[in-house]
Design an enzyme around this catalytic site. Sequence first.
Site, PDB file in Angstrom:
ATOM      1  N   GLU A  23       0.835  -1.196   0.000  1.00 19.43           N
ATOM      2  CA  GLU A  23       0.000   0.000   0.000  1.00 19.43           C
ATOM      3  C   GLU A  23       0.874   1.251   0.000  1.00 19.43           C
ATOM      4  O   GLU A  23       1.919   1.286   0.636  1.00 19.43           O
ATOM      5  CB  GLU A  23      -0.891   0.023   1.255  1.00 19.43           C
ATOM      6  CG  GLU A  23      -1.959  -1.049   1.245  1.00 19.43           C
ATOM      7  CD  GLU A  23      -3.079  -0.779   2.245  1.00 19.43           C
ATOM      8  OE1 GLU A  23      -3.120   0.314   2.850  1.00 19.43           O
ATOM      9  OE2 GLU A  23      -3.934  -1.662   2.396  1.00 19.43           O
ATOM     10  N   HIS A  84      -4.704   6.325   0.265  1.00 19.79           N
ATOM     11  CA  HIS A  84      -3.911   5.102   0.271  1.00 19.79           C
ATOM     12  C   HIS A  84      -4.431   4.181  -0.811  1.00 19.79           C
ATOM     13  O   HIS A  84      -5.444   4.472  -1.455  1.00 19.79           O
ATOM     14  CB  HIS A  84      -3.869   4.449   1.656  1.00 19.79           C
ATOM     15  CG  HIS A  84      -5.143   3.792   2.114  1.00 19.79           C
ATOM     16  ND1 HIS A  84      -6.241   4.503   2.545  1.00 19.79           N
ATOM     17  CD2 HIS A  84      -5.479   2.481   2.212  1.00 19.79           C
ATOM     18  CE1 HIS A  84      -7.191   3.643   2.909  1.00 19.79           C
ATOM     19  NE2 HIS A  84      -6.764   2.414   2.708  1.00 19.79           N
ATOM     20  N   HIS A  86      -5.247   0.096  -2.324  1.00 18.92           N
ATOM     21  CA  HIS A  86      -5.636  -1.274  -1.995  1.00 18.92           C
ATOM     22  C   HIS A  86      -5.127  -2.193  -3.096  1.00 18.92           C
ATOM     23  O   HIS A  86      -5.786  -2.352  -4.120  1.00 18.92           O
ATOM     24  CB  HIS A  86      -7.161  -1.390  -1.872  1.00 18.92           C
ATOM     25  CG  HIS A  86      -7.710  -0.918  -0.577  1.00 18.92           C
ATOM     26  ND1 HIS A  86      -9.053  -0.906  -0.289  1.00 18.92           N
ATOM     27  CD2 HIS A  86      -7.082  -0.471   0.538  1.00 18.92           C
ATOM     28  CE1 HIS A  86      -9.230  -0.450   0.947  1.00 18.92           C
ATOM     29  NE2 HIS A  86      -8.050  -0.169   1.458  1.00 18.92           N
ATOM     30  N   ASP A  97      -9.653   0.532   8.149  1.00 21.91           N
ATOM     31  CA  ASP A  97      -9.547   1.920   7.679  1.00 21.91           C
ATOM     32  C   ASP A  97     -10.402   2.834   8.556  1.00 21.91           C
ATOM     33  O   ASP A  97      -9.969   3.918   8.948  1.00 21.91           O
ATOM     34  CB  ASP A  97     -10.018   2.044   6.226  1.00 21.91           C
ATOM     35  CG  ASP A  97      -9.041   1.414   5.254  1.00 21.91           C
ATOM     36  OD1 ASP A  97      -7.849   1.287   5.597  1.00 21.91           O
ATOM     37  OD2 ASP A  97      -9.482   1.051   4.147  1.00 21.91           O
TER      38      ASP A  97
HETATM   39 ZN   LIG Z   1      -7.527   0.572   3.292  1.00 22.61          ZN
END
Ligand SMILES: [Zn+2]
Length: 144
Positions: A23, A84, A86, A97
């Site tokens: 990530e 961010h 995935h 999250d």
């Molecule tokens: Zn996430």
Amino acid sequence: MLKIPDSAYASLRQHGEETYPYECCGVLLGHFEDDGTKTVTRIARCGNTREDSPHNRYNIDPKELIPIQREGRERGEDIVGFYHSHPDHPARWSETDLAEAHWFGCSYVITSVEKGKAAVTNSFELTGRDEADKKFVEEGLNMP
Ligand SMILES: [Zn+2]
């Protein structure tokens, strides 16, 4: 609604491709408008400091966040959100999250990266009165 310039949008998606299969994460700087819109002026890339599980977790080190916040303030910018990626997972928020999101009113942008290519990018606003009540609400993502 989150307004984000093309270049910043492209850059945060590219960041997710560069760190794949891990990530990526970073900060969105800009302004809160009176009508509730957030306008991004630029993004700041961060290193993912999660060493236990970097493929499905992210963490921004406060040591990295504080200078970003300070520099933003000097330029008249606020932190309006975070992003961010995935890797090989949908661009939907996870329970983790939500648990780790604490900036109310900010946007949390998630990009799915499929086999190394940025696919879908979605934005969610963290709403609620407090930690017990917080939730993510999907919001529009617009290029001005
Ligand atoms: Zn996430």
